[in-house]
Design a protein around this motif. Structure first.
Motif, PDB file in Angstrom:
ATOM      1  N   THR A 197      -3.333   6.160   3.402  1.00  0.00           N
ATOM      2  CA  THR A 197      -4.562   6.910   3.108  1.00  0.00           C
ATOM      3  C   THR A 197      -5.730   5.984   2.789  1.00  0.00           C
ATOM      4  O   THR A 197      -6.736   6.427   2.233  1.00  0.00           O
ATOM      5  N   LYS A 198      -5.595   4.711   3.142  1.00  0.00           N
ATOM      6  CA  LYS A 198      -6.627   3.716   2.848  1.00  0.00           C
ATOM      7  C   LYS A 198      -7.174   3.095   4.136  1.00  0.00           C
ATOM      8  O   LYS A 198      -6.589   3.237   5.213  1.00  0.00           O
ATOM      9  N   ILE A 199      -8.283   2.408   3.979  1.00  0.00           N
ATOM     10  CA  ILE A 199      -8.851   1.585   5.051  1.00  0.00           C
ATOM     11  C   ILE A 199      -8.987   0.167   4.516  1.00  0.00           C
ATOM     12  O   ILE A 199      -9.539  -0.045   3.424  1.00  0.00           O
ATOM     13  N   LEU A 200      -8.490  -0.795   5.274  1.00  0.00           N
ATOM     14  CA  LEU A 200      -8.587  -2.196   4.890  1.00  0.00           C
ATOM     15  C   LEU A 200      -9.785  -2.819   5.593  1.00  0.00           C
ATOM     16  O   LEU A 200      -9.898  -2.759   6.826  1.00  0.00           O
ATOM     17  N   ASP A 201     -10.693  -3.400   4.823  1.00  0.00           N
ATOM     18  CA  ASP A 201     -11.897  -4.045   5.345  1.00  0.00           C
ATOM     19  C   ASP A 201     -11.510  -5.375   5.990  1.00  0.00           C
ATOM     20  O   ASP A 201     -11.059  -6.306   5.314  1.00  0.00           O
ATOM     21  N   LEU A 202     -11.677  -5.470   7.319  1.00  0.00           N
ATOM     22  CA  LEU A 202     -11.223  -6.668   8.032  1.00  0.00           C
ATOM     23  C   LEU A 202     -12.032  -7.907   7.662  1.00  0.00           C
ATOM     24  O   LEU A 202     -11.464  -8.993   7.480  1.00  0.00           O
ATOM     25  N   GLY A 203     -13.324  -7.778   7.563  1.00  0.00           N
ATOM     26  CA  GLY A 203     -14.131  -8.937   7.207  1.00  0.00           C
ATOM     27  C   GLY A 203     -13.799  -9.470   5.834  1.00  0.00           C
ATOM     28  O   GLY A 203     -13.776 -10.684   5.606  1.00  0.00           O
ATOM     29  N   THR A 262       2.555  -6.625   3.910  1.00  0.00           N
ATOM     30  CA  THR A 262       3.965  -6.494   3.495  1.00  0.00           C
ATOM     31  C   THR A 262       4.378  -7.568   2.501  1.00  0.00           C
ATOM     32  O   THR A 262       5.531  -7.582   2.061  1.00  0.00           O
ATOM     33  N   ASP A 263       3.464  -8.436   2.122  1.00  0.00           N
ATOM     34  CA  ASP A 263       3.758  -9.526   1.189  1.00  0.00           C
ATOM     35  C   ASP A 263       3.285  -9.142  -0.212  1.00  0.00           C
ATOM     36  O   ASP A 263       2.074  -9.086  -0.467  1.00  0.00           O
ATOM     37  N   PRO A 264       4.175  -8.857  -1.127  1.00  0.00           N
ATOM     38  CA  PRO A 264       3.750  -8.461  -2.479  1.00  0.00           C
ATOM     39  C   PRO A 264       2.856  -9.495  -3.148  1.00  0.00           C
ATOM     40  O   PRO A 264       1.992  -9.132  -3.955  1.00  0.00           O
ATOM     41  N   ALA A 265       3.038 -10.772  -2.781  1.00  0.00           N
ATOM     42  CA  ALA A 265       2.226 -11.815  -3.403  1.00  0.00           C
ATOM     43  C   ALA A 265       0.770 -11.742  -2.964  1.00  0.00           C
ATOM     44  O   ALA A 265      -0.108 -12.312  -3.623  1.00  0.00           O
ATOM     45  N   ALA A 266       0.488 -11.045  -1.838  1.00  0.00           N
ATOM     46  CA  ALA A 266      -0.881 -10.945  -1.325  1.00  0.00           C
ATOM     47  C   ALA A 266      -1.632  -9.754  -1.907  1.00  0.00           C
ATOM     48  O   ALA A 266      -2.846  -9.639  -1.718  1.00  0.00           O
ATOM     49  N   GLU A 267      -0.925  -8.886  -2.619  1.00  0.00           N
ATOM     50  CA  GLU A 267      -1.554  -7.644  -3.072  1.00  0.00           C
ATOM     51  C   GLU A 267      -2.773  -7.890  -3.960  1.00  0.00           C
ATOM     52  O   GLU A 267      -3.836  -7.267  -3.764  1.00  0.00           O
ATOM     53  N   VAL A 287       0.887  -1.174   0.000  1.00  0.00           N
ATOM     54  CA  VAL A 287       0.000   0.000   0.000  1.00  0.00           C
ATOM     55  C   VAL A 287       0.925   1.225   0.000  1.00  0.00           C
ATOM     56  O   VAL A 287       1.473   1.609   1.032  1.00  0.00           O
ATOM     57  N   GLU A 288       1.107   1.812  -1.163  1.00  0.00           N
ATOM     58  CA  GLU A 288       2.150   2.803  -1.341  1.00  0.00           C
ATOM     59  C   GLU A 288       2.048   3.968  -0.366  1.00  0.00           C
ATOM     60  O   GLU A 288       3.067   4.456   0.148  1.00  0.00           O
ATOM     61  N   SER A 289       0.845   4.426  -0.070  1.00  0.00           N
ATOM     62  CA  SER A 289       0.681   5.614   0.772  1.00  0.00           C
ATOM     63  C   SER A 289       1.075   5.360   2.220  1.00  0.00           C
ATOM     64  O   SER A 289       1.258   6.309   2.992  1.00  0.00           O
ATOM     65  N   ALA A 290       1.233   4.093   2.609  1.00  0.00           N
ATOM     66  CA  ALA A 290       1.610   3.781   3.988  1.00  0.00           C
ATOM     67  C   ALA A 290       3.086   4.030   4.246  1.00  0.00           C
ATOM     68  O   ALA A 290       3.483   4.318   5.383  1.00  0.00           O
ATOM     69  N   PRO A 346      -8.622  -5.435  -3.402  1.00  0.00           N
ATOM     70  CA  PRO A 346     -10.046  -5.083  -3.508  1.00  0.00           C
ATOM     71  C   PRO A 346     -10.703  -4.735  -2.167  1.00  0.00           C
ATOM     72  O   PRO A 346     -11.780  -4.132  -2.146  1.00  0.00           O
ATOM     73  N   ALA A 347     -10.048  -5.091  -1.052  1.00  0.00           N
ATOM     74  CA  ALA A 347     -10.604  -4.776   0.265  1.00  0.00           C
ATOM     75  C   ALA A 347     -10.143  -3.426   0.781  1.00  0.00           C
ATOM     76  O   ALA A 347     -10.457  -3.056   1.919  1.00  0.00           O
TER      77      ALA A 347
END
Length: 436
Positions: free
Chosen positions: A50-56, A101-106, A16-19, A111-112
């Motif tokens: 600058t993002k929010i990650l949807d936990l569900g 932090t895992d590029p493979a998970a991006e 997440v680049e903005s982080a 989408p969340a």
């Protein structure tokens, strides 16, 4: 005990680049909140840049223990997640850190993500009870001097963590206007009280402490176990009507002067995120009494304070109209607390009082020893006698309609990245008109 692990690695980078390099919400923070994108339902999320990650939404992508915790957050409050305790919060933190932090998970997780400026934020928990402490000793001394110049601190202050039961129903999220309260006041020289709008409206620079796992009625929390019950911290502004308070507070203490509004920031910075910023509790003067045994723990004294800096800014209606920047009123620190967070939990429960998940504990105003670190206008203006001069020529003793107070906070430590709490912001709205 202070806890530092791989999630605090200052070299860690997120996809997440903005982080990366974000002053408040880098991947080393991961604060919890409640949000709703567009017109959708509220649910739990984590601030990342600058993002929010949807936990569900990302629960299926996490290890089982982290996924179970994320599913608890997929609700209209975070109470169930906080009630699960520190192990669940830690598992969630670990799982989210690895995911982000895992590029493979991006590809699976992106989408969340939602832009924060396209989401609505909500109070993160249902608050059943609210207790406001008076743990800032410099504030206590400063205020005491206004009323008792020769004896500012009453004898119990250095033995008992002082607090009062606040009003949970009037705690509101950052961004909601504060309506100037009406009430009774007794002006100097008057023979009978007057009723009308507060004329000495003030801010208070505080931090909010959220209760995670509660305790049963009649079962106090030992100080060595207090950390098991802490969920995290937010910013708190516990507004005060000083003129109403001066008339009503004796003999039972704060009432209408404190119950009309308290503002809290939307993000809960977890105690695990704050691990690197824990420091030794400042030593008491040799002349001060030692805490009673139930309030003393050597590890808490070595690691129980927090290196958190807070700043208060003012913007008047004219400043806003002219596009002028915020004016900083003061800068304070959580090291001004005479009592640690653990001591507050233990003392609150020592009589058998049951703390519940989502309860809010305020630190009290955290002023420092210098004029630049005073956390309220009452102190900054010496009770309204010395106005503050603003850069545009305006002055203030107390807050006027249209004024906006913004409080920010952040934690820093050598060898670690800075993390922040976001902001707690509110504007003063005119008092409602009453027909008497």
């Amino acid at each position: 005990m202070a806890r530092v692990d791989f999630t605090h690695d200052p070299a860690a980078r997120s996809w997440v680049e903005s982080a990366n390099g974000h002053s408040d919400f880098p991947v080393q923070n991961l604060p919890l909140g409640l949000f709703s994108p567009s017109s959708e339902r509220p649910r739990g999320g984590v601030a990342i840049g600058t993002k929010i990650l949807d936990l569900g939404a990302v629960a299926p992508l996490l290890p089982q223990d982290a996924g179970d915790a994320a599913r608890l957050a997929d609700s209209s409050t975070l109470n169930n997640l906080l009630a699960a305790g520190k192990d669940a919060l830690r598992a969630l933190r670990h799982g989210l850190f690895r995911l982000l932090t895992d590029p493979a998970a991006e590809k699976s997780a992106r989408p969340a993500l939602y832009p924060v400026d396209q989401c609505k934020l909500h109070l993160p928990v249902h608050i059943g009870d609210y207790t406001d402490f008076y743990a800032g000793i410099h504030h206590a001394v400063n205020v005491g001097k206004l009323f008792r110049p020769d004896n500012p601190l009453l004898p119990n202050y250095k033995y008992v963590p002082i607090g009062y039961h606040g009003r949970a129903s009037s705690v509101r999220l950052s961004g909601e206007d504060v309506v100037r309260p009406n009430g009774q006041t007794m002006p100097p020289g008057a023979e009978t009280p007057l009723f009308g709008p507060c004329k000495r409206l003030d801010h208070e620079l505080e931090m909010a402490i959220w209760v995670g796992r509660g305790n049963a009625l009649g079962h106090p929390i030992p100080i060595k176990q207090a950390a098991d019950h802490m969920a995290g911290l937010s910013i708190l502004n516990d507004w005060s009507a000083r003129d109403i308070q001066a008339w009503e507070y004796q003999p039972l203490g704060p009432f209408l002067a404190k119950s009309f509004h308290s503002s809290v920031s939307p993000w809960i910075v977890t105690m695990d995120a704050l691990g690197p910023y824990r420091i030794a509790q400042p030593a008491r003067p040799e002349s001060d009494p030692a805490p009673l045994p139930y309030l003393f723990d050597s590890d808490d004294q070595q690691n129980g304070a927090l290196n958190v800096t807070m700043e208060v800014y003012l913007s008047t209606a004219r400043m806003q109209a002219d596009g002028q920047p915020l004016h900083r009123l003061s800068q304070g620190s959580m090291t001004a607390m005479y009592w640690t967070v653990a001591q507050l939990f233990t003392h609150h429960s020592v009589n058998g009082c049951n703390l519940s998940t989502g309860d809010l504990l305020g630190t009290g105003t955290l002023s420092g020893a210098t004029d630049e670190s005073k956390g309220s206008l009452l102190e900054l203006t010496r009770g309204g006698k010395v106005p503050i001069r603003l850069p545009n020529g305006e002055s203030r003793t107390f807050l006027e309609d249209g004024d906006e107070i913004v409080i920010t906070a952040f934690a820093e430590a050598s060898g670690f990245v800075r993390i922040g709490f976001g902001e707690c912001r509110a504007r003063i709205a005119p008092s409602p008109q009453w027909e008497l």
